[in-house]
Write a protein that holds these residues in place. Structure first.
Motif, PDB file in Angstrom:
ATOM      1  N   SER A   2       0.837  -1.198   0.000  1.00  0.00           N
ATOM      2  CA  SER A   2       0.000   0.000   0.000  1.00  0.00           C
ATOM      3  C   SER A   2       0.883   1.263   0.000  1.00  0.00           C
ATOM      4  O   SER A   2       1.938   1.281   0.628  1.00  0.00           O
ATOM      5  CB  SER A   2      -0.883  -0.065   1.241  1.00  0.00           C
ATOM      6  N   PHE A   3       0.444   2.290  -0.704  1.00  0.00           N
ATOM      7  CA  PHE A   3       1.182   3.558  -0.754  1.00  0.00           C
ATOM      8  C   PHE A   3       0.581   4.492   0.301  1.00  0.00           C
ATOM      9  O   PHE A   3      -0.611   4.787   0.265  1.00  0.00           O
ATOM     10  CB  PHE A   3       1.058   4.176  -2.154  1.00  0.00           C
ATOM     11  N   ILE A   4       1.417   4.947   1.238  1.00  0.00           N
ATOM     12  CA  ILE A   4       0.882   5.702   2.386  1.00  0.00           C
ATOM     13  C   ILE A   4       1.229   7.184   2.302  1.00  0.00           C
ATOM     14  O   ILE A   4       2.391   7.554   2.137  1.00  0.00           O
ATOM     15  CB  ILE A   4       1.428   5.127   3.715  1.00  0.00           C
ATOM     16  N   ILE A  22      -7.065  14.810  -1.634  1.00  0.00           N
ATOM     17  CA  ILE A  22      -5.977  13.952  -2.130  1.00  0.00           C
ATOM     18  C   ILE A  22      -6.484  12.523  -2.314  1.00  0.00           C
ATOM     19  O   ILE A  22      -6.237  11.893  -3.349  1.00  0.00           O
ATOM     20  CB  ILE A  22      -4.779  13.979  -1.151  1.00  0.00           C
ATOM     21  N   ALA A  23      -7.214  12.014  -1.323  1.00  0.00           N
ATOM     22  CA  ALA A  23      -7.718  10.631  -1.392  1.00  0.00           C
ATOM     23  C   ALA A  23      -8.604  10.464  -2.624  1.00  0.00           C
ATOM     24  O   ALA A  23      -8.498   9.480  -3.356  1.00  0.00           O
ATOM     25  CB  ALA A  23      -8.481  10.284  -0.121  1.00  0.00           C
ATOM     26  N   GLY A  27      -7.696   8.031  -5.711  1.00  0.00           N
ATOM     27  CA  GLY A  27      -8.448   6.792  -5.514  1.00  0.00           C
ATOM     28  C   GLY A  27      -7.956   5.998  -4.311  1.00  0.00           C
ATOM     29  O   GLY A  27      -7.985   4.770  -4.304  1.00  0.00           O
ATOM     30  N   PHE A  28      -7.487   6.721  -3.278  1.00  0.00           N
ATOM     31  CA  PHE A  28      -7.008   6.070  -2.053  1.00  0.00           C
ATOM     32  C   PHE A  28      -8.080   6.160  -0.967  1.00  0.00           C
ATOM     33  O   PHE A  28      -8.944   7.037  -0.996  1.00  0.00           O
ATOM     34  CB  PHE A  28      -5.738   6.772  -1.528  1.00  0.00           C
ATOM     35  N   GLN A  29      -8.001   5.261   0.017  1.00  0.00           N
ATOM     36  CA  GLN A  29      -8.922   5.343   1.149  1.00  0.00           C
ATOM     37  C   GLN A  29      -8.381   6.353   2.158  1.00  0.00           C
ATOM     38  O   GLN A  29      -7.168   6.510   2.298  1.00  0.00           O
ATOM     39  CB  GLN A  29      -9.061   3.980   1.801  1.00  0.00           C
ATOM     40  N   GLU A 107      -5.039  -1.552   0.172  1.00  0.00           N
ATOM     41  CA  GLU A 107      -4.596  -1.287  -1.203  1.00  0.00           C
ATOM     42  C   GLU A 107      -5.613  -0.410  -1.932  1.00  0.00           C
ATOM     43  O   GLU A 107      -6.797  -0.475  -1.598  1.00  0.00           O
ATOM     44  CB  GLU A 107      -4.468  -2.621  -1.952  1.00  0.00           C
ATOM     45  N   PRO A 108      -5.228   0.364  -2.920  1.00  0.00           N
ATOM     46  CA  PRO A 108      -3.867   0.540  -3.427  1.00  0.00           C
ATOM     47  C   PRO A 108      -3.076   1.557  -2.603  1.00  0.00           C
ATOM     48  O   PRO A 108      -1.857   1.632  -2.729  1.00  0.00           O
ATOM     49  CB  PRO A 108      -4.103   1.075  -4.846  1.00  0.00           C
ATOM     50  N   GLY A 109      -3.757   2.315  -1.768  1.00  0.00           N
ATOM     51  CA  GLY A 109      -3.042   3.301  -0.968  1.00  0.00           C
ATOM     52  C   GLY A 109      -3.982   3.979  -0.003  1.00  0.00           C
ATOM     53  O   GLY A 109      -5.205   3.819  -0.088  1.00  0.00           O
TER      54      GLY A 109
END
Ligand code: DC
Length: 211
Positions: A2-4, A22-23, A27-29, A107-109
């Motif tokens: 996962s990209f943090i 940003i999320a 497309g990040f949680q 995932e993905p971040g």
């Protein structure tokens, strides 16, 4: 893996709005880690339990469900104050940090914002931002938010609260609020949310290209 993206900073600096933006863009949680402290505090208040008993607060913290965090229900000033009080307790922090680390593996971040994400929760995050603004600007933003919501607000009282909250968050012994040594500083005192987002995007894109 996962990209943090770890985003820290004081209360009312604009990290919440920036984190959500940003999320959405990547497309990040997103997790607002402050809500985990707020949910613990609210559960204590609702049950009429004391705010100064670390064992009781830890038992409640261990039961916090990350799927059930409701930002609106947890927004009250009184809940934020109580959250800041239980956040000084090391075993409450251990319980909530564990839950936050679990979230960070999605995932993905992920974008996680709070006070100690880059320093303690995810020290290996490839992107760390420290979002800040002067206490006057942060108090003014909070004031405008309350007035826009149709309620009455008292600027001097809000300013005093901002300073009190800073002192508690920065002065506690366990995981005090401070920029990680490798964090990018973003002072939003004279920046719009769009400008802050553009600055963050440049930093994130560079890190994604390195990965
Ligand atoms: O960001 P917020 O106002 O929702 O946070 C409420 C309180 O929770 C804040 O005063 C300190 C605490 N907190 C913390 O100690 N560590 C975090 N990562 C997030 C919040």
């Amino acid at each position: 893996m996962s990209f943090i993206i770890a985003i820290d900073g004081p209360a009312a600096a604009g990290k919440g709005t920036l984190s959500r933006k940003i999320a959405e863009a990547y497309g990040f949680q997103h997790l607002d880690s402050g809500l985990t402290y707020r949910a613990t505090a609210k559960a204590l208040l609702d049950a009429g339990l004391p705010l100064d008993d670390e064992a009781v607060a830890t038992r409640i913290a261990l039961a916090v469900d990350l799927g059930g965090l409701d930002r609106t229900a947890l927004a009250k000033h009184q809940i934020g104050e109580a959250a800041s009080r239980i956040a000084v307790m090391p075993s409450v922090r251990r319980a909530l940090v564990e839950a936050q680390r679990g979230f960070s593996r999605r995932e993905p971040g992920v974008v996680i914002d709070g006070r100690d994400i880059g320093t303690v929760v995810c020290p290996d995050a490839p992107v760390k931002l420290y979002v800040t603004a002067s206490p006057e600007v942060r108090a003014r933003r909070r004031y405008d938010e309350i007035v826009a919501g149709g309620a009455a607000a008292d600027y001097p009282a809000i300013f005093e609260d901002v300073q009190k909250r800073d002192a508690r968050d920065m002065g506690r012994a366990d995981s005090p609020l401070k920029p990680a040594s490798d964090a990018h500083l973003l002072d939003t005192s004279e920046m719009s949310i769009e400008a802050a987002f553009r600055a963050a995007k440049t930093i994130i894109d560079a890190a994604l290209n390195r990965n």
